[in-house]
Write a protein that holds these residues in place. Structure first.
Motif, PDB file in Angstrom:
ATOM      1  N   ASP A  32       1.077  -1.356  -0.080  1.00  0.00           N
ATOM      2  CA  ASP A  32       0.041  -0.345   0.179  1.00  0.00           C
ATOM      3  C   ASP A  32       0.629   1.363   0.233  1.00  0.00           C
ATOM      4  O   ASP A  32       2.183   0.919  -0.592  1.00  0.00           O
ATOM      5  CB  ASP A  32      -0.703   0.587   1.318  1.00  0.00           C
ATOM      6  N   VAL A  33      -0.171   2.262   0.341  1.00  0.00           N
ATOM      7  CA  VAL A  33       0.984   3.708   0.013  1.00  0.00           C
ATOM      8  C   VAL A  33       2.317   3.559   1.351  1.00  0.00           C
ATOM      9  O   VAL A  33       3.124   4.116   1.022  1.00  0.00           O
ATOM     10  CB  VAL A  33       0.203   4.915   0.200  1.00  0.00           C
ATOM     11  N   LEU A  51      -0.934   5.438  -4.780  1.00  0.00           N
ATOM     12  CA  LEU A  51      -2.168   5.383  -3.873  1.00  0.00           C
ATOM     13  C   LEU A  51      -2.893   3.727  -3.783  1.00  0.00           C
ATOM     14  O   LEU A  51      -1.358   3.177  -4.166  1.00  0.00           O
ATOM     15  CB  LEU A  51      -3.153   5.429  -5.648  1.00  0.00           C
ATOM     16  N   ASP A  52      -3.511   3.330  -3.095  1.00  0.00           N
ATOM     17  CA  ASP A  52      -3.649   1.845  -3.240  1.00  0.00           C
ATOM     18  C   ASP A  52      -4.378   1.633  -4.387  1.00  0.00           C
ATOM     19  O   ASP A  52      -5.451   1.836  -4.966  1.00  0.00           O
ATOM     20  CB  ASP A  52      -4.244   1.948  -1.640  1.00  0.00           C
ATOM     21  N   HIS A  56      -6.050  -3.606  -2.767  1.00  0.00           N
ATOM     22  CA  HIS A  56      -5.110  -3.365  -2.018  1.00  0.00           C
ATOM     23  C   HIS A  56      -4.905  -2.029  -0.622  1.00  0.00           C
ATOM     24  O   HIS A  56      -6.372  -1.217  -0.837  1.00  0.00           O
ATOM     25  CB  HIS A  56      -3.634  -2.847  -2.514  1.00  0.00           C
ATOM     26  N   GLY A  57      -4.398  -2.168   0.637  1.00  0.00           N
ATOM     27  CA  GLY A  57      -4.248  -1.274   1.393  1.00  0.00           C
ATOM     28  C   GLY A  57      -6.146  -0.683   1.597  1.00  0.00           C
ATOM     29  O   GLY A  57      -7.023  -1.324   2.028  1.00  0.00           O
ATOM     30  N   LYS A  58      -6.242   0.562   1.801  1.00  0.00           N
ATOM     31  CA  LYS A  58      -7.514   0.850   2.026  1.00  0.00           C
ATOM     32  C   LYS A  58      -8.360   1.397   0.787  1.00  0.00           C
ATOM     33  O   LYS A  58     -10.021   1.454   0.879  1.00  0.00           O
ATOM     34  CB  LYS A  58      -7.399   2.570   2.931  1.00  0.00           C
ATOM     35  N   THR A  59      -8.127   0.637  -0.343  1.00  0.00           N
ATOM     36  CA  THR A  59      -8.775   0.371  -1.337  1.00  0.00           C
ATOM     37  C   THR A  59      -9.137  -1.532  -1.383  1.00  0.00           C
ATOM     38  O   THR A  59      -9.174  -2.131  -2.101  1.00  0.00           O
ATOM     39  CB  THR A  59      -7.832   0.634  -2.478  1.00  0.00           C
TER      40      THR A  59
END
Length: 268
Positions: A32-33, A51-52, A56-59
């Motif tokens: 992620d970022v 960006l995510d 992934h991550g917060k996406t």
């Protein structure tokens, strides 16, 4: 927290608003970022953006499983650039992010001022069979069991043991995928992306005219040193730098990579 909406998905991104040229820096598979912003510290004359990726991550949302592809990820990055009203930018990525960067640079060369490929994990074909199996087994282990049990099953699998014997960092990275809260829901990314590739003709790399930096290290079965060399031989304006392997010293690897990227971006 900053989000933008594209393709019915809310993408998480970060933009430090620095006073220099925009640098879109993309993370690796399962990252992620935090990976990109952690390596690329805030620097004078560089505006860091990341960006995510979808899934992934917060996406966490990703659309259809076929959207786990270099083509779609590149479109998502272009959507972010459009959202931020950025027409031309420096572009780079780590591992999967390097593959997305390569795909984007080939499709939208006018948008990319400088290109950075850090630890490329693909060339003009899918990842090799061992790496594809190592990732796909993460997906397989997560079927019909809880995440902790799946992690234990995976850690005892032959393919994990092989990868871990080749590189302790590779083993650590593979096991770390189970820490993601949405790993089960997004696990098809471990099947689809390793079997994709940024493009399928290395001769197309010769059309890249922008200055390019390629970073690679030894003792890294997921990101073979030979891939970095191959890319540097085909991209006309490529500079190749060997950085310390994460297996040897992760902190030194990040230091080497940061210095190389910062110097490359600030070079006129």
């Amino acid at each position: 927290m900053p989000y933008f909406t594209y393709d019915h998905i809310q993408f998480y991104y970060e933009d430090d608003g620095g006073n220099g040229e925009p640098f879109i820096f993309l993370h690796g598979l399962g990252g992620d970022v935090n990976q990109t912003f952690g390596l690329m510290k805030q620097s004078d004359h560089i505006r860091r953006i990341s960006l995510d990726f979808r899934g992934h991550g917060k996406t966490a949302a990703f659309g259809h499983v076929d959207d786990f592809s270099f083509k779609q990820f590149a479109e998502d990055v272009m959507a972010l650039a459009k959202y931020l009203h950025i027409q031309r930018f420096n572009l780079g990525g780590i591992s999967t992010g390097a593959g997305v960067s390569l795909h984007l640079a080939l499709r939208y060369p006018a948008s990319v001022k400088k290109l950075i490929l850090s630890r490329p994990a693909w060339v003009d074909k899918p990842q090799d069979d061992l790496v594809c199996e190592a990732f796909s087994k993460i997906h397989d282990a997560l079927q019909d069991t809880d995440t902790l049990t799946a992690r234990n099953l995976y850690e005892n699998s032959e393919v994990y043991q092989t990868m871990n014997s080749l590189s302790s960092y590779a083993g650590e990275s593979l096991l770390g995928q189970f820490n993601y809260p949405y790993v089960r829901e997004t696990s098809m990314k471990f099947v689809k992306l390793p079997k994709d590739c940024p493009n399928d003709d290395r001769n197309a790399w010769r059309n890249l005219k922008m200055p390019t930096l390629i970073l690679a290290s030894q003792l890294d079965p997921i990101h073979p040193y030979a891939y970095g060399l191959l890319l540097s031989e085909h991209i006309p304006n490529a500079q190749f730098i060997e950085v310390t392997s994460k297996t040897i010293n992760n902190k030194q690897h990040n230091h080497d990579s940061y210095d190389a990227i910062k110097n490359f971006l600030n070079k006129r």
